[in-house]
Design an enzyme around this catalytic site. Structure first.
Site, PDB file in Angstrom:
ATOM      1  N   CYS A   1      -1.810  31.217  10.828  1.00 43.25           N
ATOM      2  CA  CYS A   1      -2.414  30.425   9.741  1.00 43.25           C
ATOM      3  C   CYS A   1      -1.481  29.310   9.294  1.00 43.25           C
ATOM      4  O   CYS A   1      -1.892  28.416   8.570  1.00 43.25           O
ATOM      5  CB  CYS A   1      -2.787  31.317   8.563  1.00 43.25           C
ATOM      6  SG  CYS A   1      -1.358  32.103   7.804  1.00 43.25           S
TER       7      CYS A   1
ATOM      8  N   CYS B   1      -1.613  38.396   4.899  1.00 42.01           N
ATOM      9  CA  CYS B   1      -0.954  37.613   3.856  1.00 42.01           C
ATOM     10  C   CYS B   1       0.046  38.495   3.107  1.00 42.01           C
ATOM     11  O   CYS B   1       1.136  38.042   2.747  1.00 42.01           O
ATOM     12  CB  CYS B   1      -1.974  37.051   2.881  1.00 42.01           C
ATOM     13  SG  CYS B   1      -3.440  36.378   3.675  1.00 42.01           S
TER      14      CYS B   1
HETATM   15 FE1  FES Z   1      -2.120  33.123   6.093  1.00 41.42          FE
HETATM   16 FE2  FES Z   1      -3.012  34.051   3.891  1.00 41.42          FE
HETATM   17  S1  FES Z   1      -4.167  33.037   5.401  1.00 41.42           S
HETATM   18  S2  FES Z   1      -0.974  33.992   4.536  1.00 41.42           S
END
Ligand code: FES
Length: 147
Positions: A33, A103
């Site tokens: 991400c 996360c």
């Molecule tokens: Fe990557 Fe939350 S989407 S840390």
């Protein structure tokens, strides 16, 4: 989708900022991400975490988990801080949706990276602490991980 606690810590994150001359700093990132989290620890001579601050460039769940993680490690010894796992952080936030579990892992890794940094600087060993894989300071390739 998000618990009230997650929303609260996202909207009013605790302990945002930096600590100058921190005892330990850990920076980790998630390759998928692209989110990045940095945790600063101020640790006294008795190995108690006096203060903890964070900076997170990431999603709302990453901000909420960093905020909660900093609250949980404050006042703990470095050994006790290892018990602040991503699960402990998630429990304290009344849960996270499954797609957001990674996360909370970032928060655990950032704490571990900061503790590792502290241990290295002071040439001590923290029982049970492993070298963080994604510490950005290390310049290592980030590994694919299953969450
Ligand atoms: Fe990557 Fe939350 S989407 S840390």
């Amino acid at each position: 989708m998000y618990s009230e606690k997650v929303m609260d810590h996202f909207q009013n994150p605790r302990n945002v900022g930096e600590i100058e001359d921190a005892s330990g700093v850990g920076t980790v990132g998630n390759a998928k991400c692209g989110d990045i989290m940095r945790i600063y620890l101020d640790i006294d001579d008795d190995q108690v975490i006096r203060d903890c601050k964070f900076k997170t460039f990431g999603c709302g769940a990453a901000v909420a988990t960093s905020s909660m993680a900093t609250e949980l490690v404050k006042g703990k010894t470095v050994q006790e801080a290892l018990e602040v796992t991503n699960k402990a952080v998630m429990d304290a936030l009344d849960g996270l949706p499954p797609v957001k579990v990674h996360c909370s892992l970032l928060a655990e890794e950032a704490i571990h990276a900061a503790l590792w940094d502290y241990a290295e600087k002071n040439q001590i060993k923290i029982e049970g602490l492993e070298k963080p894989k994604t510490d950005i300071h290390e310049g290592e390739e980030e590994e694919e991980e299953e969450y």
